[in-house]
Write a protein that holds these residues in place. Sequence first.
Motif, mmCIF file in Angstrom:
data_model
loop_
_atom_site.group_PDB
_atom_site.id
_atom_site.type_symbol
_atom_site.label_atom_id
_atom_site.label_comp_id
_atom_site.label_asym_id
_atom_site.label_seq_id
_atom_site.Cartn_x
_atom_site.Cartn_y
_atom_site.Cartn_z
ATOM 1 N N GLY A 12 -6.039 4.169 5.697
ATOM 2 C CA GLY A 12 -5.301 5.245 5.054
ATOM 3 C C GLY A 12 -6.066 6.545 4.987
ATOM 4 N N LEU A 69 -7.639 -2.494 4.813
ATOM 5 C CA LEU A 69 -6.871 -1.343 4.377
ATOM 6 C C LEU A 69 -7.161 -0.180 5.309
ATOM 7 C CD1 LEU A 69 -8.003 -1.273 0.608
ATOM 8 C CD2 LEU A 69 -6.211 -2.694 1.598
ATOM 9 N N VAL A 87 -2.717 0.511 -3.957
ATOM 10 C CA VAL A 87 -2.675 -0.786 -3.276
ATOM 11 C C VAL A 87 -2.606 -1.888 -4.338
ATOM 12 C CG1 VAL A 87 -5.205 -0.911 -3.054
ATOM 13 C CG2 VAL A 87 -3.748 -2.211 -1.468
ATOM 14 N N ALA A 131 -7.791 2.176 -4.453
ATOM 15 C CA ALA A 131 -8.127 3.196 -3.458
ATOM 16 C C ALA A 131 -7.847 4.574 -4.046
ATOM 17 C CB ALA A 131 -7.297 2.973 -2.198
ATOM 18 N N VAL A 167 -2.873 4.436 0.850
ATOM 19 C CA VAL A 167 -3.091 3.316 1.752
ATOM 20 C C VAL A 167 -1.859 3.260 2.655
ATOM 21 C CG1 VAL A 167 -3.350 0.813 1.942
ATOM 22 C CG2 VAL A 167 -4.560 2.073 0.135
ATOM 23 N N GLY A 201 0.843 -1.184 0.000
ATOM 24 C CA GLY A 201 0.000 0.000 0.000
ATOM 25 C C GLY A 201 0.877 1.232 0.000
#
Length: 169
Positions: free
Chosen positions: A76, A74, A42, A58, A62, A28
């Motif tokens: 972030g 995950l 990711v 995403a 992340v 990530g």
Amino acid sequence: SGAATGWNPGTDGVVKALAVSGGTVYVGGSFTTAGGAPRTNVAAIDGSGTATAFAPNADDQVLSLAVSNAGVYLGGKFTHVGSDARSRVAFVDPVTGAAFGWNPGVNGTVNTVFLVGSQVFVGGLFTNAGGQGRINLANLDAGSDNALSFNPAPNGEVKALSRTSGGSV
């Protein structure tokens, strides 16, 4: 020996998180390609350094990953995983990266995700998680979208979590 191997998945940005499950390395960070394929922030990389089919995409960084038997968590700065709204924390399929229904929502950055059984601990810089007022540290139920009663409210940003030999987080 400590010598570097030939494994090099070659992201085009910064990697901020790693998690390993079997022969797969989940990465990530902040990038748009990894392992020779388009992957947004990711990815999963196999033993040869090639991206797998895992592609959650995403929409922002992340910063933390945790792998369970059923999927990948995950954490972030993101607000979407693929086309699904997921506010800074998500649970995704370990093969495809598709978001599962779990969506507790956190209103600020999640720096760390840590699993203990069916509980998901998240730390970062936030004031609400799982529908409850939680300052920078929360314990989320993996079976629902709810925060559990754990509420220590640290007065600063949480960057990392670990477990003591006695089992406490």
